[in-house]
Design an enzyme around this catalytic site. Structure first.
Site, PDB file in Angstrom:
ATOM      1  N   ASP A   1      29.988  24.745  -8.418  1.00 63.17           N
ATOM      2  CA  ASP A   1      30.452  23.840  -7.375  1.00 63.17           C
ATOM      3  C   ASP A   1      30.045  22.401  -7.702  1.00 63.17           C
ATOM      4  O   ASP A   1      28.979  22.168  -8.281  1.00 63.17           O
ATOM      5  CB  ASP A   1      29.842  24.275  -6.037  1.00 63.17           C
ATOM      6  CG  ASP A   1      30.779  24.014  -4.877  1.00 63.17           C
ATOM      7  OD1 ASP A   1      31.989  24.192  -5.050  1.00 63.17           O
ATOM      8  OD2 ASP A   1      30.291  23.636  -3.790  1.00 63.17           O
TER       9      ASP A   1
ATOM     10  N   ASN B   1      32.102  28.228   1.620  1.00 64.12           N
ATOM     11  CA  ASN B   1      30.781  27.965   1.038  1.00 64.12           C
ATOM     12  C   ASN B   1      29.715  28.006   2.118  1.00 64.12           C
ATOM     13  O   ASN B   1      29.877  27.401   3.174  1.00 64.12           O
ATOM     14  CB  ASN B   1      30.758  26.574   0.399  1.00 64.12           C
ATOM     15  CG  ASN B   1      31.667  26.465  -0.808  1.00 64.12           C
ATOM     16  OD1 ASN B   1      32.366  27.412  -1.151  1.00 64.12           O
ATOM     17  ND2 ASN B   1      31.651  25.313  -1.452  1.00 64.12           N
TER      18      ASN B   1
END
Ligand SMILES: [Zn+2]
Length: 290
Positions: A84, A236
Site C-alpha cells: 500500500d 483497508n
C-alpha cells in the site's frame, strides 16, 4: 516462471468480491503477530483476506515481506499480498522483485498530470511482471504510521471524470477520496462520507477497475457496510483491528513474558479481524481456489 496478469490473484479476489457484493479485509501489517492473526482469522472464517505492507517493510527488513509471502502460500484460503502507498518509483521497483500480487502506485503527492503520467508508466512496468496496480485519484487527507507524510498538501476529493482518467492509465484498483481520511477522525461524528460522489465514481469505473477503501479508523459497522454497498471491494483496516492489541501491549510490556505478550496480542488482533469479516460479509467466501 514469470507471473501473468491473467492469473493475478488480487484481481480475481476483488472481482469476486464485487460480483458477490461483499468486502475483503485488507489488514495493514507491521509484524508477525498481525500476519499470524490474518492467517488464523481467514482460516477460521473461511474468508479471503489481504495482507497489506507499507514500503516501510522494504527499509525495515525484507524478512517481513518473506514472512507475508509465506503466509499467502501456506494458508488454506485465498490471502494475497498488497503493498500500500508506494510513493516512489525506487520503492516500487524494489517491491516488484518480491511476490506482491498488487502494488499501490501512490503518486497523489504530485499534481494530477504528473500523477497520471507516472501511474501509467509504472502500471505498464508492473503489469509486465504480473502485478496489479492501484492508484489514488484526488488526495486522501491525513497520515498513517509507515506512510510518508505528504506534508501539508491539501486533500482533494475525487471526481468521476478524474476517476475515469485514472482508469484509462490501465490501473486495476482505484482508491477514491470521498470524505474518507487517513488516520484519526477525532470522533465518529466527523466521519462525513459523500455517498453520492462514490456512486458517480462507481458508475464511471464499473467493469474496468475495482474500488478500494482507505481510511476506516473507528468506522461503525453500518458505515463500513454502506461503503461496500457503494462498491468498495477491499477495505483497508489499521487501527480498527489493532486498537485492542495496541492498548494491551502498552499496558503489559515488561509485565508479562514476551511469549504471553505475543500470544495474547495475536488473539486480540484475530478477534477483531474475524469481526470485520462478518461485518464485510466475506465469511464463508474463501472456499474457492485461484
Ligand atoms: Zn491509504
Amino acid at each position: 516462471m514469470p507471473k501473468s496478469m491473467k492469473d493475478n490473484r488480487a484481481v480475481k479476489m476483488l472481482r469476486a468480491a464485487e460480483e458477490g457484493g461483499y468486502g475483503v479485509v485488507g489488514v495493514v501489517s507491521y509484524n508477525l503477530e498481525t500476519i499470524t492473526a490474518v492467517v488464523r482469522a481467514a482460516e477460521k472464517k473461511r474468508s479471503p483476506a489481504q495482507i497489506l505492507l507499507f514500503p516501510w517493510a522494504l527499509h525495515y527488513s525484507p524478512l517481513l515481506i518473506h514472512l507475508a509471502v509465506a503466509a499467502c502460500k501456506t494458508v488454506t484460503v485465498p490471502i494475497v499480498l498488497h503493498m500500500d502507498h508506494a510513493q516512489s518509483e525506487e520503492e516500487i521497483i524494489a517491491a516488484s522483485d518480491y511476490d506482491f500480487d498488487s502494488i499501490m502506485v501512490d503518486m497523489s503527492h504530485y499534481e494530477k498530470e504528473e500523477n497520471l503520467e507516472k501511474t501509467e508508466r509504472i502500471t505498464k512496468f508492473l503489469h509486465e511482471k504480473g502485478i496489479a496496480t492501484e492508484a489514488e485519484p484526488g488526495r486522501i487527507n491525513g497520515g498513517e504510521d509507515g506512510v510518508k507524510d505528504t506534508g501539508d498538501l491539501e486533500g482533494l476529493l475525487t471526481t468521476a471524470e478524474e476517476a475515469m482518467l485514472f482508469v484509462d492509465t490501465g490501473i486495476d484498483f482505484l482508491a477514491p477520496a470521498f470524505g474518507n481520511i487517513h488516520g484519526n477522525y477525532w470522533g465518529i461524528e466527523n466521519i462525513k462520507l459523500e455517498y453520492d460522489r462514490l456512486e458517480k465514481i462507481r458508475a464511471a469505473t464499473k467493469g474496468r477497475a475495482q474500488l478500494v477503501l482507505h481510511g476506516t479508523n473507528t468506522f461503525p459497522d453500518a458505515t463500513m457496510q454502506n461503503c461496500i454497498k457503494g462498491g468498495m471491494t477491499r477495505c483497508n483496516v489499521n487501527d480498527l483491528v489493532l486498537h485492542t492489541y495496541s492498548k494491551y501491549v502498552a499496558e503489559n510490556t515488561g509485565k508479562v513474558p514476551l511469549t504471553e505478550l505475543m500470544g495474547k496480542g495475536t488473539d486480540l488482533i484475530q478477534e477483531l479481524i474475524e469481526y470485520q469479516m462478518d461485518v464485510m460479509g466475506s465469511t464463508g467466501k474463501g472456499d474457492v481456489l485461484y
